[in-house]
Design an enzyme around this catalytic site. Sequence first.
Site: not given
Length: 435
Positions: A99, A102, A230, A266
Amino acid sequence: MSYFPNVNKIEFEGAKSDNPFAFRHYNADEIVLGKPMKEHLRFAVAYWHTLTQDGSDPFGMATNQRTWLTNDPLETAKNRVEAGFEFFTKLGVPFYCFHDVDIAPEGASLAESFKNQDVIVKLLKEQQEATGVKLLWNTANMFSNPRYVHGAASTSNADVFAYAAAQVKKALEVGKELGGENYVFWGGREGYESLLNTDMGLEQDNIARFFHMAKDYAREIGFDAQFLIEPKPKEPSKHQYDFDAATTMAFLQKYDLAKGFKLNLEANHATLAGHTFDHELNVARCYGALGSIDANQGDLLLGWDTDEFPTDLYAVTLAMHQILENGGIGRGGVNFDAKVRRASFEMDDLFLAHIAGMDTFARGLKAAARMKEAGFLDNLVADRYASFKTGVGADIVAGKMDFHSLSKYAMENDQITNTSTRLEFVKSRLNDFLF
Ligand code: XLS
Ligand code: CA
Ligand code: CA
């Protein structure tokens, strides 16, 4: 200087090895079904879990020992780049994911945040060039900062919508600069708490407007990454708009976005939605939308997103079966969106955790390949639906039948015989492939 002085390059030593810092099953160049394992699996390390998260939870402070931490956030960010690439190369993964927040600290203004990112992106690019490690995907974090309290693209505050657009615009430029193969949207705050104060129609229309703008901008700057959404059913929002694969595909189709987007699925999000991971992968396959996966596992006794490293061989084998049926993962990969437990706080635990995940996926791949070679599930499914290959079934599939012809057929063939699926036998045979 080395951040992981105790660990050398992780090598494949075979199932008999008792060296904890070796692969026992993942052998990058070993050919499985005509392709090296590394190409089937396309592993990626998640920056946020491995380099950024600190081991804190709602009840306790940080536990992780991380030698890259300093008192200066930008210095720490620079150290993380070095530590990260040492980690990726020693582990032997071809990809990483991040991200925006991050990699670089947020500044006091948007301009300063972008400037911080530019400093780090330059270092990331140098490291990519030096090591050959590539960016699987990047994304914009539009859920942690308090400005996103009412959502990002689904916010009730138009200024926030604009801010989110600026953030994604920058993230797309960064993705292009680093040659990202995919770009991910996870809508952490794209959902709602209560309908009493929510205009659901406007919120969803706005999310679609946002995605169209993102696609248009990527095209404009020549960033040809695969775009992925996602799904996740809950947490942090009580009701998330991208609940699961089927809900997300319905959204994409309604808003004429299905051609431009695939799914990043996920495992832990699947189980939170009340599905198995392979269910979600199969739904995506039905739409031709299986893009990439976030590899992890949840804990059935806990109701939240624990993001554990995947070690459940059964679930991973069934996931790899879906990926093989899909003809591979394409431009996507297997991203370890997984974090070490709070009590696994030493630096070297990061290696042990990833080795566990990579070995589990290698075993799952090999088990799924053995099933494929034996024609185990393929034959079983083909036999089960054999009635659609000939006679009236073949005519139904070919679109030759209607209610008149079917009714006539049924009148003449009303003594139905069904056969058992013998599912218990099938499950017991499946266990034989998991070794
Ligand atoms: C959170 C999500 C997130 C996405 C990327 O649950 O898994 O980490 O993968 O924003
Ligand atoms: Ca994820
Ligand atoms: Ca998660």
